[in-house]
Design an enzyme around this catalytic site. Structure first.
Site, PDB file in Angstrom:
ATOM      1  N   GLY A  62       4.560 -34.026  13.377  1.00  0.00           N
ATOM      2  CA  GLY A  62       3.548 -33.929  12.327  1.00  0.00           C
ATOM      3  C   GLY A  62       2.706 -35.183  12.305  1.00  0.00           C
ATOM      4  N   TYR A 100       8.089 -36.413  14.510  1.00  0.00           N
ATOM      5  CA  TYR A 100       8.193 -36.620  13.057  1.00  0.00           C
ATOM      6  C   TYR A 100       9.551 -36.130  12.551  1.00  0.00           C
ATOM      7  CZ  TYR A 100       7.020 -36.408   8.069  1.00  0.00           C
ATOM      8  OH  TYR A 100       7.010 -36.584   6.711  1.00  0.00           O
ATOM      9  N   HIS A 141       8.326 -35.010  23.216  1.00  0.00           N
ATOM     10  CA  HIS A 141       8.059 -33.582  22.991  1.00  0.00           C
ATOM     11  C   HIS A 141       8.637 -32.722  24.119  1.00  0.00           C
ATOM     12  CE1 HIS A 141       5.483 -33.953  19.446  1.00  0.00           C
ATOM     13  NE2 HIS A 141       5.145 -35.116  19.969  1.00  0.00           N
ATOM     14  N   GLU A 194       8.847 -29.639  24.167  1.00  0.00           N
ATOM     15  CA  GLU A 194       8.187 -28.331  24.212  1.00  0.00           C
ATOM     16  C   GLU A 194       6.957 -28.307  25.121  1.00  0.00           C
ATOM     17  OE1 GLU A 194       8.252 -30.476  21.799  1.00  0.00           O
ATOM     18  OE2 GLU A 194       6.435 -30.497  20.574  1.00  0.00           O
ATOM     19  N   SER A 254     -11.884  -5.026  21.292  1.00  0.00           N
ATOM     20  CA  SER A 254     -12.807  -6.100  21.659  1.00  0.00           C
ATOM     21  C   SER A 254     -12.871  -6.296  23.170  1.00  0.00           C
ATOM     22  CB  SER A 254     -12.340  -7.405  21.019  1.00  0.00           C
ATOM     23  OG  SER A 254     -11.157  -7.845  21.677  1.00  0.00           O
ATOM     24  N   GLY A 255     -12.036  -5.563  23.905  1.00  0.00           N
ATOM     25  CA  GLY A 255     -11.973  -5.808  25.353  1.00  0.00           C
ATOM     26  C   GLY A 255     -10.955  -6.888  25.666  1.00  0.00           C
ATOM     27  N   GLY A 256     -10.487  -7.581  24.629  1.00  0.00           N
ATOM     28  CA  GLY A 256      -9.522  -8.653  24.836  1.00  0.00           C
ATOM     29  C   GLY A 256      -8.094  -8.113  24.900  1.00  0.00           C
ATOM     30  N   VAL A 257      -7.170  -9.003  25.196  1.00  0.00           N
ATOM     31  CA  VAL A 257      -5.780  -8.607  25.378  1.00  0.00           C
ATOM     32  C   VAL A 257      -5.175  -8.049  24.085  1.00  0.00           C
ATOM     33  CG1 VAL A 257      -3.494  -9.416  26.022  1.00  0.00           C
ATOM     34  CG2 VAL A 257      -5.505 -10.438  27.078  1.00  0.00           C
ATOM     35  N   ASP A 258      -5.388  -8.767  22.981  1.00  0.00           N
ATOM     36  CA  ASP A 258      -4.666  -8.427  21.751  1.00  0.00           C
ATOM     37  C   ASP A 258      -5.019  -7.033  21.229  1.00  0.00           C
ATOM     38  OD1 ASP A 258      -3.816 -10.986  22.078  1.00  0.00           O
ATOM     39  OD2 ASP A 258      -4.998 -11.823  20.429  1.00  0.00           O
ATOM     40  N   SER A 259      -6.324  -6.781  21.060  1.00  0.00           N
ATOM     41  CA  SER A 259      -6.686  -5.481  20.488  1.00  0.00           C
ATOM     42  C   SER A 259      -6.340  -4.367  21.466  1.00  0.00           C
ATOM     43  CB  SER A 259      -8.159  -5.440  20.090  1.00  0.00           C
ATOM     44  OG  SER A 259      -8.988  -5.583  21.216  1.00  0.00           O
ATOM     45  N   SER A 260      -6.452  -4.623  22.762  1.00  0.00           N
ATOM     46  CA  SER A 260      -6.172  -3.567  23.744  1.00  0.00           C
ATOM     47  C   SER A 260      -4.687  -3.200  23.744  1.00  0.00           C
ATOM     48  CB  SER A 260      -6.574  -4.010  25.150  1.00  0.00           C
ATOM     49  OG  SER A 260      -7.917  -4.426  25.158  1.00  0.00           O
ATOM     50  N   LYS A 299       1.005 -14.838  22.573  1.00  0.00           N
ATOM     51  CA  LYS A 299       0.094 -14.268  23.568  1.00  0.00           C
ATOM     52  C   LYS A 299       0.788 -13.796  24.851  1.00  0.00           C
ATOM     53  CE  LYS A 299      -4.480 -14.040  24.301  1.00  0.00           C
ATOM     54  NZ  LYS A 299      -5.457 -13.687  23.247  1.00  0.00           N
TER      55      LYS A 299
END
Ligand code: XMP
Length: 515
Positions: free
Chosen positions: A60, A88, A173, A175, A227-233, A371
């Site tokens: 943080g 943090y 870090h 990660e 939208s043509g994008g990954v998420d909505s498709s 994602k």
């Protein structure tokens, strides 16, 4: 979060506002352990209810000794649940339990050598020296009583632990990809220290998401804006499995798409067997944008116009009760500001607004996924690779890549330059290796010479970045020949441009888009 889909083994990441919080949670899931992000101040009762296998405290931006610095419930250290504090997180652990945290002499940022000095399951079987990624202005100078030092860097304590209390902390870090053994360190914490089994899988998620949607929608109907994008498709593909022809999809051309995108995306959807209604509405978006130069205002206008178009089109299908949205876990975290102290930098309009104004009930089948998990679900469902590997594209489209006023001519100019950038990236075989590649039209003119003539024309900036999640990004060291071809082609093929520059800023402190 709907609990029926949450698996029995969960690790909670307490968010203290680090830009890497989501990355921690993703890494944990990659290891097969379901993980969720919760605010640092979540009451102890709520934490206990979830029966987490382990807790991870994120980094943080604050200093633990400052007034008002974020703190978790003090009883958390005594729950007997294994805790890993990162940056943090370890400073808080040290500070609250009686150690000493002080400002570093110099802010440590970047790669550092870590030397493992003790014996601990956290580093078992790993090299005694390794590279780790640091980003801190404070450090633990003295660990609390009973804690062991597990590792050091040249300038600070690298890791501490109180094994009996199952408390662990690292200053670096684990990660981020810049800590090469980070994944192994997290694996050791989750499996060897916290006893996780790692049985979380996406195939089970798909079955239960389809089942849930069927139950919720019953005999109703749902709309989905693509939208043509990954998420909505992927959301649409999942909804189509659940609802069949009771799902109606819309794809709006807002006049700000890339070259050929509307036709190509519609063709891809058709190949997936999705019924999609294409709506050409470019003119009205561009009309609204006339004279507007402020980036946030552009975004708001485009968002509002989208809702207007959607409302009109939706009305043609009669009553529809549900709206499917491709909201993903990062959107959920950002819009509910679990992120705590870290600030919203740009108003991303794809969450919120739409359902409230239209009175829909919302279906968000991907809201628990990151994602890369969404992509994997898409692969399971047969979504074409061209969609899954498509570069992200902002909702407001080319409008935020035309700096200054958005006129049809300027949009066409950036679209032509963008097409060249993408063609050359593809030709060099780099499309799937970079996060995004695009052109930006700058609002400056400069002097040039073409033939014997002096020119005074516009500038295109090329932006090509690598990233894992869009939260941080680095500029790609493109081969000079690729840059050269892009620049030559843009200057000779796109009228009105006499200069091309390459953007070599990383995020942070810059952002990926210019507006
Ligand atoms: P920034 O510019 O904030 O972008 O570094 C991070 C990622 O988000 C994309 N982006 C958007 N996506 N609506 C979207 O759906 C938006 O308004 C928007 N603005 C930025 C950007 O392309 C990058 O991948």
């Amino acid at each position: 979060m709907r609990t029926e889909s949450s698996p029995s083994e969960v690790v909670l990441v307490l968010d203290f506002g680090s830009q890497y919080t989501q990355l921690i949670s993703r890494r944990v899931r990659e290891l097969g352990v379901y993980s969720e992000i919760v605010p640092f101040h979540l009451p102890l009762e709520r934490i206990r209810e979830r029966r987490p296998r382990a807790l991870i405290l994120s980094g943080g931006p604050r200093s633990v000794y400052e007034e008002g610095a974020p703190r978790c419930d003090p009883a958390l250290w005594d729950l007997g649940i294994p805790v890993l504090g990162i940056c943090y997180g370890v400073q808080l652990m040290a500070h609250v339990l009686g150690g000493r945290v002080v400002p570093s002499e110099r802010r440590e940022y970047g790669a550092a050598r870590l030397e493992v000095v003790g014996e601990s399951p956290l580093f078992a079987g790993l090299p005694r020296e390794m590279t780790v990624w640091m980003s801190h202005g404070d450090e633990v100078q003295q660990p609390p009583e009973g804690f062991q030092v597990l590792a050091r860097t040249e300038r600070a304590l690298g890791a501490i632990a109180h094994p009996e209390r199952r408390l662990y902390g690292v200053q670096f870090h684990p990660e981020v990809a810049h800590t090469p053994h980070g994944r192994e360190i997290l694996r050791r914490f989750l499996f060897d220290i916290a006893g996780c089994r790692g049985q979380w899988r996406l195939s089970a998620f798909i079955e239960s998401a389809i089942e849930r949607m069927r139950k919720e929608v019953g005999s109703g109907r749902a709309l989905c804006a693509l939208s043509g994008g990954v998420d909505s498709s992927v959301a649409a593909a999942l909804a189509a499995r659940a609802l069949g022809p009771r799902l109606i999809c819309l794809f709006v051309d807002n006049g700000l798409l890339r070259r050929g995108e509307f036709e190509e995306v519609l063709r891809l959807y058709e190949s997936m067997g999705l019924r999609v209604h294409g709506v050409r509405a470019g003119e009205r978006f561009l009309r609204r944008l006339r004279g507007v130069t402020d980036p946030e205002e552009k975004r708001k206008i485009i968002g509002a116009e989208f809702i207007a178009v959607f409302r009109e089109e939706a009305a043609r299908f009669g009553p529809v009760e549900f709206l499917v949205q491709g909201t993903t876990y990062p959107d959920v975290i950002e819009s509910t500001s679990v992120k705590g102290p870290s600030a919203v930098i740009k108003s991303h309009h794809n969450v919120g607004g739409l359902p409230e104004q239209l009175g829909f009930r919302l279906l968000e089948p991907l809201r628990e996924l990151f994602k890369d998990e969404v992509r994997e679900v898409g692969r399971h469902l047969g979504v074409p690779r061209e969609i899954l590997e498509r570069h992200p594209f902002p909702g407001p489209g080319l409008a935020v890549r035309v700096l200054g006023e958005v006129t049809p001519e300027r949009v066409e100019l950036v679209r032509a330059a963008d097409a060249i950038v993408l063609e050359e990236i593809r030709r060099a075989g780099l499309y799937e290796q970079v996060w995004q590649a695009f052109a930006v039209l700058l609002p400056v003119r400069s002097v040039g010479v073409m033939g014997d003539e002096r020119t005074y024309e516009q500038t295109i900036a090329i932006r090509v970045v690598s990233s894992v999640d869009g939260m941080t990004a680095d500029w790609v060291r493109l081969p000079h020949e690729v840059l050269e071809r892009m620049a030559n082609r843009i200057i000779s093929e796109v009228r009105g441009v006499n200069r091309v520059v390459y953007d070599i800023s990383s995020k942070p402190p810059s952002t990926i888009e210019w507006e």
